[in-house]
Design an enzyme around this catalytic site. Structure first.
Site, PDB file in Angstrom:
ATOM      1  CE  LYS A   1      -3.625   2.423   2.476  1.00  0.00           C
ATOM      2  NZ  LYS A   1      -4.616   2.366   3.538  1.00  0.00           N
TER       3      LYS A   1
ATOM      4  CE  LYS B   1      -6.167   1.730  -0.476  1.00  0.00           C
ATOM      5  NZ  LYS B   1      -6.684   1.672   0.855  1.00  0.00           N
TER       6      LYS B   1
HETATM    7  C1  PBG Z   1      -7.026   3.651   5.586  1.00  0.00           C
HETATM    8  C2  PBG Z   1      -7.482   3.363   4.212  1.00  0.00           C
HETATM    9  C3  PBG Z   1      -7.389   4.262   3.143  1.00  0.00           C
HETATM   10  C4  PBG Z   1      -7.978   3.649   2.051  1.00  0.00           C
HETATM   11  C5  PBG Z   1      -8.431   2.384   2.474  1.00  0.00           C
HETATM   12  N1  PBG Z   1      -8.106   2.232   3.818  1.00  0.00           N
HETATM   13  C6  PBG Z   1      -6.857   5.641   3.092  1.00  0.00           C
HETATM   14  C7  PBG Z   1      -5.552   5.946   3.668  1.00  0.00           C
HETATM   15  O1  PBG Z   1      -4.678   5.092   3.811  1.00  0.00           O
HETATM   16  O2  PBG Z   1      -5.380   7.110   4.007  1.00  0.00           O
HETATM   17  C8  PBG Z   1      -8.099   4.281   0.706  1.00  0.00           C
HETATM   18  C9  PBG Z   1      -9.170   3.773  -0.192  1.00  0.00           C
HETATM   19  C10 PBG Z   1      -9.485   4.662  -1.311  1.00  0.00           C
HETATM   20  O3  PBG Z   1      -8.883   5.735  -1.534  1.00  0.00           O
HETATM   21  O4  PBG Z   1     -10.408   4.297  -2.055  1.00  0.00           O
HETATM   22  N2  PBG Z   1      -6.530   2.648   6.334  1.00  0.00           N
END
Ligand code: PBG
Length: 335
Positions: free
Chosen positions: A207, A260
């Protein structure tokens, strides 16, 4: 497995003409290398307190935060479209937020009630839950903050309890999106210890610290209150590191690994696919959805075509599963 592009007889034109297999719909269909099916989609859903609430998210046109009663309807519809899985996120009121994410462990919290609601409404659906502290954190960070730093090991302890709480509510799969080190192993161990050996883990293994999460943070009011998430989320310049993260999560007991965001990270999807033998999922995040919607609203892109072209790109890159805000519309189109 291999992505080497092979050519058996280079340069033998006119005997070889690539266009022959493109000339009719039948031949194009017959020679299609990758396909989409609704069973590959994971539908993310935003849940809020209240009744009859269908709250628009300005930076995510046609996407809504839903109260539990409307969530029930939505998941039934998704199931009828051939989608097997939902990924739940909750919006937590400010007064319930603190540094430790205490509300995340409330057995009667919104997430826990949402899991039960979905399980009762659509027992065949695989219910996945987001495991991270940010929606519950007064700092908007994915872990506990001390001395201005997101602390790893104390955060992992809370995340493991959170995962157990979701499993106890009936979640089939917990999805840690926090990027703390060692959390997959700790969550696995806690689940086993508490008697949830069948509960799966979908690890957000790679991520990245991405700007494309912006609209999601609007949706959940979860933007970091200070700093950014670069001390735990990955550097967008790195790809080898993604393979390593995925392998570590595999060793720690992950059942599915995730990359992601999606469209800007297709090489990472491919790299992770080749680094582990687990199913690989990809998350087409909120900012990707917003870009396509915005361009379509302006008449600059065809929304359906942009949606399907990005989704097939994930398959081509090697993803087995795709979490996408387009899940419902894409499934409708495929049916
Ligand atoms: C937070 C989380 C995020 C997303 C999923 N879980 C945002 C972040 O890490 O700030 C993003 C999902 C999206 O943008 O569609 N744990």
């Amino acid at each position: 497995m291999s992505i080497r592009i092979t050519s058996t007889s280079p340069g033998s034109f006119p005997a070889v003409r690539g266009r022959r297999t493109r000339m009719s719909e039948s031949l194009r269909e017959m020679t299609t290398e990758h396909r989409l099916h609704p069973s590959m989609f994971i539908a993310p859903l935003f849940v809020v307190e209240g009744e009859g609430v269908k709250d628009p998210i300005p930076s995510m046109p046609d996407y809504y935060r839903l109260s539990l009663d409307l969530l029930e309807k939505e998941v039934k519809e998704l199931e009828s479209l051939g989608i097997w899985s939902v990924l739940l996120f909750v919006k937590v009121p400010d007064e319930l937020k603190d540094n430790e994410g205490t509300e995340a462990l409330n057995p009667d919290g919104l997430m826990q009630r949402a899991v039960k609601k979905v399980k009762a409404a659509a027992p065949g659906l695989c219910v996945m839950t987001d495991v991270a502290l940010d929606p519950y954190s007064s700092y908007g960070h994915d872990g506990i903050v001390e001395n201005g730093i997101v602390q790893n090991d104390v955060s992992v302890e809370v995340l493991a309890k959170m995962a157990v709480s979701h499993a106890a509510a009936g979640a089939d799969v917990v999805a840690p999106s926090d990027m703390m080190d060692g959390r997959i192993g700790a969550i696995r161990k806690s689940l086993e210890f508490e008697g949830f050996s069948e509960t799966g883990i979908m690890a957000y293994s790679a991520k990245y610290a991405s700007c494309f999460y912006g609209p999601f943070r609007d949706a959940l009011d979860s933007a970091p209150g200070f700093g950014d998430k670069k001390t735990y989320q990955m550097n967008p310049a790195n790809v080898r590191e993604a393979g390593r993260e995925a392998q570590l999560d595999e060793q720690e007991g992950a059942d599915i690994v995730m990359v992601k965001p999606g469209i800007a990270y297709l090489d990472v999807v491919r790299g992770v696919r080749e680094s582990v033998s687990l199913p690989v999922s990809v998350y087409q995040v909120s900012g990707e959805y917003a870009m396509i919607k915005a361009a379509a609203e302006k008449g600059w892109l065809n929304e359906e075509q942009a949606m399907m072209e990005t989704l097939i790109a994930f398959r081509r890159a090697g993803a087995d599963l795709i979490a996408t805000y387009f899940a419902k519309n894409a499934a409708k189109l495929l049916n």
